[in-house]
Design an enzyme around this catalytic site. Structure first.
Site, mmCIF file in Angstrom:
data_model
loop_
_atom_site.group_PDB
_atom_site.id
_atom_site.type_symbol
_atom_site.label_atom_id
_atom_site.label_comp_id
_atom_site.label_asym_id
_atom_site.label_seq_id
_atom_site.Cartn_x
_atom_site.Cartn_y
_atom_site.Cartn_z
ATOM 1 N N SER A 255 0.608 -1.804 -0.045
ATOM 2 C CA SER A 255 0.247 0.319 -0.461
ATOM 3 C C SER A 255 1.126 1.278 -0.199
ATOM 4 O O SER A 255 0.048 1.861 -0.315
ATOM 5 C CB SER A 255 -1.049 0.141 1.516
ATOM 6 O OG SER A 255 0.062 -0.293 2.461
ATOM 7 N N ASP B 265 3.991 -8.307 6.028
ATOM 8 C CA ASP B 265 5.152 -9.190 6.987
ATOM 9 C C ASP B 265 5.840 -8.786 8.422
ATOM 10 O O ASP B 265 5.257 -9.893 9.507
ATOM 11 C CB ASP B 265 6.096 -9.687 5.912
ATOM 12 C CG ASP B 265 6.111 -9.786 4.992
ATOM 13 O OD1 ASP B 265 6.388 -11.085 4.233
ATOM 14 O OD2 ASP B 265 5.880 -9.337 3.979
ATOM 15 N N HIS C 224 -0.377 4.893 7.396
ATOM 16 C CA HIS C 224 0.507 5.252 5.578
ATOM 17 C C HIS C 224 1.341 6.408 5.049
ATOM 18 O O HIS C 224 1.046 7.511 6.048
ATOM 19 C CB HIS C 224 -0.754 5.005 4.630
ATOM 20 C CG HIS C 224 -1.256 3.579 4.321
ATOM 21 N ND1 HIS C 224 -2.141 3.294 5.062
ATOM 22 C CD2 HIS C 224 -0.457 3.027 3.932
ATOM 23 C CE1 HIS C 224 -2.409 2.035 5.163
ATOM 24 N NE2 HIS C 224 -1.628 1.735 4.453
#
Length: 1386
Positions: free
Chosen positions: A313, A427, A568
């Site tokens: 993203s 991850d 983000h």
């Protein structure tokens, strides 16, 4: 009350679960109120025919009825806790907004009437509204709760992702809270309804039993009640630990919307703001290569025609353009703003890698624009997928390859492409839920699969492999309560980072996994498996390796760098990431920036002529090879006749002279193979080796062969100087300066006799480096290895070259500072042969830290370097047009290579830790070449062995190897020193606020009177002489401790320093007459026995001086005595003992103690007298007169007598040093005696020619000159400002006008024993024993080099064994014997 959309069959079971939950909850409340009533759960009608609303109505009415009839309850006055459970196992609340709004409306309609009924009927009630939808969904796979109906699947109309679900969870909670906060249910004092959210993890652990038993749910409800509204953001996983939260003094109440100060958010979308960050582009060189490059290692930015990206993203651009607070907009993928591939607008308004590259090539293809997912038309070659993990990367690679092959607007085979890969954050965020899946090894393998696809399928490609970001700084933003962030979203997106406790083992494991991801990425690329083709490479870009959380001016984490979800990047951070990536792309491999500070907006880095290419492993010169990028390789149109017009391609012969470094000893020896250090790897020698090619072995000849393939003279392979492969490398291992002339003669003969060399016509480069071996042995014979001898040997060698060799440019290379070798060797005892230190390099490796020997090494080193410069800049070798010697100073200031732990890095050295291996030779060759192309006056004089050294290139405008003439350089002339004054830089000049009564609080400006006692040093006899008949003149006005002639700017004396603090100071001497002696009572021939008389005379003068206020004025008295005692010691040794010496000084001090108030006394340790006898080839005017005044010098050839003199000298210093600790002088508050030890280990440096600097002495080479007095004054003053126990015990007599120390606000006083914070633990009376603990250097004294010179010239060599036998018969201690033996060998 319980309402769940459930089949009839589980209704009874649900009632049982309700009772278990409420029982556990009542047990918690019973801790606070033991009389709480038993809980009750109101059953519904129990038929499937009843609607949900009807069922809730039945339960509500039943509950109210039972409350009213309960005899134990005062219905109107007792406070009640009511919990309303509801659920929707379809999970439709996680669908995008339209379906969620329908779901919310449905529940509001269902619950509103029930809540309204309770509001009307039940006074004093706190109502929990609990949504168990996600609890039930989580429990589907488990059996503990007993409330697990079959789910009813909600088919969302739009694509759902982990991010969208997290945002919808947040919205669902916010919607309920906004609705309830503004409702009538929370307007009254006696009733409140609070929504208690129960959210599960969106990505639960793969192997973990369900924790959703009723007791756990009860604990969670209670803990929610203890959290303010707006702060109930923990997921169910966080409630696994059955830890009960408690009310506090600050928060004693159950939280409602009102006492939480909750402010409802607007539910409608916020208008978008334009939040873009452009960057000024100023790069001048934007041209592509002259022709399309065939190798990725010669790729210029303008050669790039296609750009693509893969990742998650952060590359998709989620929320990059979202306005502050508009959390829904985080779901929007702003691909046109993406840092690595976005192409919205231009660099002026949107900073991305693609927009930077478009400044070089406006026709760039592949960048993404606008918004949309990876399938949208504007995504182009941005195939990043929001939420992707490393195991999704291969699929992205396949899709990207297919898109590129199918795109008709690009030439897939011919166009150069940039692809940026960035993965791993997701991850790490999920790693704790599946340790095996997210292991570092799997992470590496997942990346490898994707890169393998690109490597196999895509030609002409430069891949940026961006390291996974350091993720733990995100915790700082999450944990800061004053920063507004939707923490429920953050927890759901990254639970394995944010749900960990501080200092927990889980957090430590996460940090280690993060580093392992980064390490595995780097190791994968380092393997070289993606450098098998010239048209493809992968380069690790590590700028995200260490990331600092940006902060506000107040020091708080700055959420303005993030999208509204605080996870983000926003457009500002995308812009700064793009610039950081671009900078990494232009930085050489191995020297890339490994940290990112988002707070700093930096300009766009530009390629230049010296570094025009995107950096790859090969063109970054990683390893031993170097990538040749020079274009100007042509020779002169005709062979030049002037060395000042010499181009690299004109060089036809290369040669070298020197020691083990140039001979190549140990260059390729493996670690631990000490025996192989004797192997001479001449083919790898930095200045003369010619093994292989420049691509594999970097040496000066291999660089020159890129300009002239017919170059000769270089050595290859291994062998000694006589081997055929050595050719014109005539360096000899262990060679010293005295061997250099012999090497030159052999070299000249070889060049003349070799038919491959046209001796008269060929241009030659000869590189000379010598001196390191001399320093290894200088302490064994300071005359043989003196700077003067070094100068003579070097000059003789260069003279031969100058006379014999036509058409030659000689590189004279500075040797490396031996302190580098010393640190590497001594700080790595496990790797270096420390037991062989004395054999390998005795005089560098064996001296102790801060020892006199080490100081001598530093002095010799500087002298060697100084005379090399002096010799070259004398112009001696610039008398012919075809010959020049150029000093190449790149080794002058070499940095110690260190590891991350701070230890010296032995990977640059041969197994002996002294010689240099190929790694270091590679850097030497690059640095030498760079020096050769740099103009004189601007040459680099530093070398960082671990630093990046770009291969320099000649240019059209500057095509020549640099000499003094083509550099327009004029050799400097040294200005004559006009005086020996000092500059005064102290700012603390004020006296005490009131006259101090304690000597321990005495500031320099408090001193009103100066006085002095002593001998010829204090009378300043012979300080300024021009004719021999004035040697006996006492220049008291120049005396170091009492002189007051002139000002500090012209004459450095203690009174002139004090005048800067107290201009009206009294007592100093002026001129040469007795009448102007002031309080200087010293006499030229005085001895210690005269000190009591001088003390009485001084007291009388002070008392008879009307301008002195005896009782109030502070007095500074300096005493130095003992020189004449030592001079006459040899005539009558029995009558000159330390006991007698100290007795007389004590008597003098007692007189001053009894007679004078307010006194600070400096007692200066006597200097080393033996070093003052020397003969400088007839330069001393009156040696006979000196011998008459100092009869011990008559015995200078008697080693035993001189050793006895030194023994007495040292004992005087040692015993005198105890005076500071004598208790007898500590009884008065206004009196102190402080010993100043600067004479203890003092030596005179060599002059520029390497000889002894006699400017410190008068013409008789015995008395001090005004320069010597100035240095003594500086040393005394600096001692006075140093604490007892920490005083400098030496003085390096080198001229510098800014050597004076200054008092400071922290240390404003002259130091005494007390204010040095040392307790008087010494005995009152001096001991007869020798104080061997007092540090005394082996040679000691002022003129350390002088005695070595004198003894060498006046004493015949004596065998070491004989010296030891003789000295062992004396009473000198073992340490002194060893030092004496060593000294006589000098």
């Amino acid at each position: 009350m319980v309402n769940m959309e459930k089949p009839q069959s589980i209704e009874d079971k649900s009632q049982n679960v309700c009772m278990r939950i409420m029982t556990a909850l009542s047990d918690i409340i019973r801790h606070f109120n033991p009389s709480v009533l038993m809980p009750m759960c109101s059953p519904g009608k129990g038929t499937a025919a009843h609607t949900t609303a009807e069922d809730l109505w039945v339960q509500a009415k039943g509950l109210v009825r039972r409350l009213k009839i309960n005899p134990q309850l005062d219905f109107d006055k007792d406070w009640k806790l009511i919990t309303v459970f509801f659920s929707n196992t379809s999970q439709c609340h996680l669908c995008p907004s339209v379906q969620q709004k329908r779901h919310l409306t449905r529940h509001v309609e269902m619950l509103w009437g029930v809540l309204d009924y309770l509001h009307r009927e039940v006074p004093r009630a706190f109502v929990n509204l609990v949504d168990l939808s996600e609890v039930l969904a989580t429990a589907l796979q488990h059996q503990e709760t007993g409330v697990s109906p079959a789910p009813e699947v909600c088919k969302c109309s739009e694509k759902t992702t982990k991010l969208s679900k997290a945002v919808m969870q947040w919205f669902y909670q916010e919607a309920w809270e906004d609705l309830l906060a503004s409702s009538k249910f929370n307007k009254h004092e006696s009733f409140a309804v609070v929504f208690q959210p129960f959210f599960s993890e969106l990505e639960p652990p793969s192997e973990r039993s369900s924790p959703q038993d009723p007791t756990t749910l009860a604990f969670r409800i209670w803990n929610n009640m203890m959290e303010p509204v707006g702060g109930k953001d923990e997921s169910i996983k966080a409630a696994e630990r059955k830890t009960m939260k408690c009310p506090s003094q600050e928060s004693p109440y159950l939280f409602t919307y009102r006492n939480s100060n909750y402010q409802a958010r607007r539910l409608k979308p916020i208008a978008k703001l334009q939040m873009k960050e452009g960057t000024e582009f100023t790069c001048p060189d934007k041209d592509p290569s002259d022709s399309i490059p065939t190798t990725v290692h010669s790729l210029r930015p303008a050669d790039i025609k296609v750009i693509g990206a893969m990742g998650d993203s952060l590359t998709a651009g989620n929320g990059a353009g979202a306005s502050p607070g508009n959390i829904f907009d985080v779901l929007t993928e702003y691909r046109g703003l993406s840092w690595s591939v976005g192409g919205d607008e231009s660099i002026k308004t949107v900073t991305t890698l693609a927009n930077i590259l478009r400044e070089f090539n406006p026709s760039l293809k592949g960048f993404s624009v606008g918004t949309g997912d990876e399938d949208s038309p504007g995504a182009s070659f941005n195939q990043a997928v929001a939420g992707a993990k490393s195991d999704d990367l291969a699929a992205q690679a396949e899709r990207l390859v297919n898109l590129m092959k199918a795109d008709k607007t690009i030439n897939f085979q011919e166009d150069w492409k940039i692809i940026t890969v960035f993965i791993g954050g997701n991850d790490l965020c999920s790693a704790c839920n599946d340790i095996a899946r997210f292991s570092p090894e799997n992470f590496r393998d997942n990346i490898k699969r994707a890169l393998d696809i690109l490597h196999a399928e895509v030609p002409r490609t430069f891949v940026n492999m961006v390291k996974v970001m350091e993720i733990t700084p995100l915790r700082e933003l999450f944990n800061e309560p004053s920063v507004s962030c939707p923490r429920i979203i953050l927890r759901q997106l990254c639970p394995c980072v944010l749900n960990l406790g501080e200092n927990s083992t889980e957090l430590a494991s996460l940090v280690e996994r993060n580093r392992q991801y980064q390490k595995e990425t780097e190791e994968l690329i380092k393997s070289g498996q993606y450098d098998t083709r010239n048209d493809f490479t992968v380069v690790v870009q590590p700028f995200f390796e260490n990331v600092a959380m940006p902060r506000t001016p107040a020091g708080l984490p700055d959420s303005s760098f993030f999208a509204p979800d605080c996870f983000h990047f926003n457009v500002k951070t995308h812009a700064r990431s793009a610039i950081a990536l671009w900078k990494n792309m232009l930085e050489p491999v191995g020297h890339k920036t490994r940290h990112q500070n988002f707070e700093i907006k930096v300009p766009i880095k530009c390629p230049n002529q010296a570094s025009p290419f995107l950096r790859t492993t090969k063109n970054s010169n990683v390893g031993y090879g170097t990538w040749m990028t020079c274009k100007e390789k042509d020779p002169s149109a005709s062979p030049p006749t002037s060395v000042h017009a010499l181009r690299p391609a004109d060089i036809q012969v290369v040669a070298a002279l020197g020691d083990s470094v140039t001979a190549g000893n140990g260059i390729s020896s493996q670690e631990g193979n000490l025996d192989d250090v004797t192997t001479q790897y001449r083919g790898l020698s930095y200045s003369a080796g010619g093994d292989e090619t420049l691509e594999n072995v970097t040496t000066l000849p291999n660089i020159l062969r890129e300009f002239n393939g017919n170059l000769i003279g270089y050595s290859v392979g291994t062998g000694d100087v006589n081997s055929e492969s050595a050719f014109l490398n005539q360096a000899v291992p262990g060679a010293k300066a005295e061997n250099l002339a012999s090497q030159v003669q052999t070299l000249v003969q070889k060049m003349k006799s070799d038919n491959r060399v046209n001796f008269g016509q060929d241009w030659k480069v000869i590189t000379v480096m010598i001196g390191a071996s001399d320093l290894c042995d200088f302490c064994t014979d300071s005359n043989r290895y003196s700077a003067a001898k070094f100068f003579d040997h070097l000059r003789n060698a260069l003279d031969i070259l100058h006379k014999e060799v036509p058409r030659a440019l000689v590189n004279l290379v500075d040797f490396m500072d031996p302190s580098i070798i010393r640190q590497v060797f001594l700080k790595n005892p496990d790797k270096c042969p420390v037991n062989q230190a004395s054999v390998l390099c005795n005089c560098v490796l064996t001296p102790g830290e801060d020892s006199h020997e080490l100081a001598r090494l530093e002095a010799f080193t500087k002298s060697y370097q100084s005379i090399m410069l002096q010799l070259v800049e004398s112009g001696r070798y610039d008398t012919r047009e075809d010959f020049s010697v150029v000093l190449q100073p790149f080794l002058l200031n070499t940095s110690l290579p260190v590891l991350e732990n701070g230890n010296p890095d032995t990977s640059f050295f041969a197994p002996d830790c002294i010689l240099l291996n190929q790694k270091f030779h590679t850097q030497l060759a690059r640095a030498l070449w760079a020096n050769m192309l740099e103009p004189l006056g601007k040459k680099t004089d530093t070398l960082d062995p671990k630093g990046f050294i770009n291969l320099a290139c000649p240019t059209k405008n500057e095509p020549f190897l640099r000499t003094f003439r083509n550099s327009n350089y004029k050799y400097p002339t040294l200005p004559a020193t006009e005086n020996w004054g000092s500059d005064f830089l102290c700012t603390e000049q004020s006296p005490s606020s009131k006259v101090p009564t304690s000597v321990h609080e005495l500031r320099p400006a408090d001193i009103k009177v100066v006085a002095a006692m002593g001998d010829f040093l204090t009378t300043a006899t012979g300080a300024r002489t021009s004719e021999s008949n004035s040697l006996a003149t006492p220049w008291r006005g120049l005396s170091w401790s009492i002189g007051g002639d002139g000002t500090l700017e012209t004459h450095t004396t203690l009174p002139n320093i004090l005048k800067k603090f107290s201009p009206s100071i009294l007592g100093f001497s002026t001129g040469t007459l007795e009448d102007t002696a002031g309080l200087n009572v010293a006499e030229e021939g005085a001895r210690a026995q005269d000190m009591p008389a001088q003390a009485q005379a001084l007291v009388k003068r002070i008392k008879s001086t009307p301008t002195i206020d005896l009782q109030k004025d502070w007095k500074l008295i300096t005493l130095l005595i003992g020189n004449n005692d030592l001079c006459l010691y040899c005539e009558d040794p029995e009558n000159y003992t330390t006991k007698e010496y100290l007795k007389y000084i004590q008597e003098a001090l007692d007189i001053l103690y009894e007679e004078l108030p307010r006194v600070f006394i400096n007692v200066v340790e006597v200097m080393e007298l033996a070093g003052l006898h020397h003969d400088q080839g007839g330069k001393c005017a009156m040696p006979l007169a000196v011998q008459k005044n100092c009869s011990c010098f008559k015995h200078s050839q008697n080693l035993i007598a001189m050793q006895e003199l030194k023994k007495l000298n040292w004992n005087l210093q040692s015993d005198l040093s105890e005076l500071s600790y004598w208790h007898r002088y500590m009884q008065r508050e206004d009196f102190a005696v402080t010993v100043q030890p600067f004479f203890r280990n003092t030596f005179i440096p060599l002059n520029e020619r390497g000889g002894l600097d006699l400017t410190f002495f008068s013409e008789d080479c015995f008395h001090f000159s005004d320069r010597g007095h100035a240095e003594m004054a500086i040393a005394l003053w600096n001692n006075m400002l140093e604490p007892v126990g920490w005083k400098t015990t030496s003085n390096n007599f080198t001229y510098n006008r800014t050597k004076l120390k200054c008092p400071s606000p922290e240390s404003p006083f002259l130091y005494t024993l007390r204010n040095s914070e040392l307790l008087p633990v010494k005995a009152e009376e001096p001991s007869n024993a020798l104080y061997w603990a007092v540090p005394v250097a082996a040679i000691g004294g002022l003129a350390v080099g002088i005695v070595g010179m004198m003894l060498w010239r006046t004493v015949k060599p004596i065998k070491l064994q004989e010296e030891e036998e003789t000295l062992q018969n004396t009473s000198v201690g073992p340490a002194l014997i060893q030092n004496a033996v060593q000294e006589e060998r000098l």
